[in-house]
Design a protein around this motif. Structure first.
Motif, short mmCIF file in Angstrom:
data_model
loop_
_atom_site.label_atom_id
_atom_site.label_comp_id
_atom_site.label_asym_id
_atom_site.label_seq_id
_atom_site.Cartn_x
_atom_site.Cartn_y
_atom_site.Cartn_z
N CYS A 18 31.44 -21.42 -56.48
CA CYS A 18 31.86 -20.10 -56.00
C CYS A 18 32.35 -20.20 -54.56
O CYS A 18 31.55 -20.14 -53.63
CB CYS A 18 30.70 -19.11 -56.13
N GLU A 46 32.50 -15.42 -62.89
CA GLU A 46 31.10 -15.29 -62.47
C GLU A 46 30.72 -13.84 -62.43
O GLU A 46 31.52 -12.99 -62.08
CB GLU A 46 30.91 -15.88 -61.07
N CYS A 78 31.12 -17.55 -51.85
CA CYS A 78 29.73 -17.76 -51.42
C CYS A 78 29.63 -19.01 -50.56
O CYS A 78 28.86 -19.07 -49.60
CB CYS A 78 28.79 -17.87 -52.63
N HIS A 98 25.71 -13.89 -57.46
CA HIS A 98 26.02 -14.40 -56.11
C HIS A 98 24.74 -14.58 -55.30
O HIS A 98 23.73 -13.94 -55.57
CB HIS A 98 27.00 -13.45 -55.39
N HIS A 155 25.26 -22.77 -57.18
CA HIS A 155 26.19 -21.64 -57.14
C HIS A 155 27.36 -21.90 -56.21
O HIS A 155 28.52 -21.71 -56.58
CB HIS A 155 25.46 -20.37 -56.72
#
Ligand SMILES: [Zn+2]
Length: 264
Positions: free
Chosen positions: A35, A2, A38, A7, A31
Motif C-alpha cells: 500500500c 484494498e 500507507c 489501512h 501492509h
C-alpha cells in the motif's frame, strides 16, 4: 484492491517508535509492502520520529514505558481524529507523541540515575556500618591486650605463688595465685573450671578470721583463664583465697558452693 478498514494509519506512530507488539509490526510491514499511501505515511512519521535524536538521549524505554506511551498515543489519536484525519492533526499528534517520548525518556533516565544513586548510598552505609563494628572490635581487642599485658607484668614481678585445689563440682580444677607481699595487686590463674549454667558466675574471695572479702567475678572462656585481683588490703594480710559459684549479680557473703580453695 484494498479495503479502507485495513489501512494501518493508527499503527504508524507506534511502528515508527518501535513500540508495537510483534504481531502488529508484522501487520504493518505486510501492509506497507502493498500500500504505497500507507508506506508514504509511515515514512513521514518515521522522519518526524527521528527528531527524537535531537530532543532526548536515546535510551531504550523499559516495557512499562512503552505501554504507557502507546496508551498516550492511542488516546491522542482518539481525541484528535473523531472523523477525518487531516495532515495538520497528524502533525499535531506526532508532536504530542514526540513530546511524550521525550518526557518519558528523561523521566526514565532520571529514575535510573536516582536508583543508582540510592544503590551507591546503600552500599556506602553498609561499608560505614562494617567499619564502625570493626573499629569497636579493635577497641575491645586493644583493651584486652592492655589488660593481659598488665596481668602478665604482675605475674612476672610476683614474689610468691600460692596453689588452690579443686573442690565440690570442680574437683579437677586447680589455680595459682601470683602475688607480692605488701601489694594490693595479684593475679589468679585458673585451670579446668567447668562451664557454668546460665545465671551463675564464679566469684573470688579472700578471707581471714571474721572477714570474707568479695573480689572479682568471672566466667572463664578458656581452660586457662587469668583473673585480676585488687583486694582493699595487701594480699598477704589475708589467710585464705577461694572461688565460689554465685548468682550472676555476685554476692556479699559466699555460698557454700566452693570450687577452689587455698592458703595465702
Ligand atoms: Zn494502506
Amino acid at each position: 484492491m484494498e479495503m479502507h478498514a485495513e489501512h494501518i494509519e493508527e499503527l504508524a506512530e507506534g511502528y515508527a517508535l518501535g513500540a508495537l507488539e510483534p504481531g502488529e509490526r508484522v501487520r504493518v510491514e505486510q501492509h506497507i509492502a502493498a500500500c504505497p499511501p500507507c508506506k508514504r505515511h509511515i515514512d513521514s512519521v518515521e522522519d518526524t520520529t527521528h527528531m527524537l535524536a535531537f530532543v532526548a538521549t536515546p535510551v531504550a524505554p523499559p516495557p512499562r514505558c512503552k505501554l504507557k506511551l502507546m496508551e498516550k498515543v492511542a488516546r491522542e489519536q482518539f481525541l484528535q481524529t473523531p472523523t477525518r484525519r487531516s495532515r495538520t492533526v497528524n502533525a499535531m499528534s506526532m508532536w504530542a507523541a514526540v513530546a511524550t517520548v521525550a518526557f518519558i525518556m528523561s523521566g526514565a533516565w532520571s529514575m535510573r540515575l536516582q536508583q543508582q544513586l540510592s544503590e551507591v548510598t546503600g552500599a556506602q552505609n553498609q561499608i560505614q556500618g562494617q567499619l564502625a563494628s570493626l573499629q569497636t572490635e579493635r577497641a575491645t581487642m586493644t583493651a584486652q591486650i592492655a589488660q593481659l599485658t598488665t596481668l602478665e607484668s604482675v605475674v612476672v614481678a610476683a614474689e610468691a605463688v600460692r596453689s588452690l585445689h579443686g573442690a565440690g563440682s570442680a574437683a579437677n580444677a586447680s589455680a595459682k595465685t601470683y602475688m607480692t607481699p605488701g601489694k594490693n595487686e595479684a593475679v589468679l590463674i585458673v585451670h579446668n573450671l567447668p562451664q557454668l549454667p546460665p545465671g551463675k558466675i564464679y566469684q573470688v574471695w579472700v578471707a581471714r578470721p571474721e572477714l570474707q572479702q568479695p573480689l572479682t567475678m568471672f566466667n572463664p572462656v578458656d581452660t586457662t583463664e587469668p583473673v585480676p585481683l585488687q583486694p582493699p588490703e595487701p594480699m598477704d594480710s589475708y589467710n585464705w583465697i577461694m572461688v565460689t559459684i554465685e548468682d550472676a549479680a555476685g554476692a556479699q557473703q559466699p555460698s557454700k558452693d566452693t570450687v577452689l580453695f587455698g592458703e595465702l
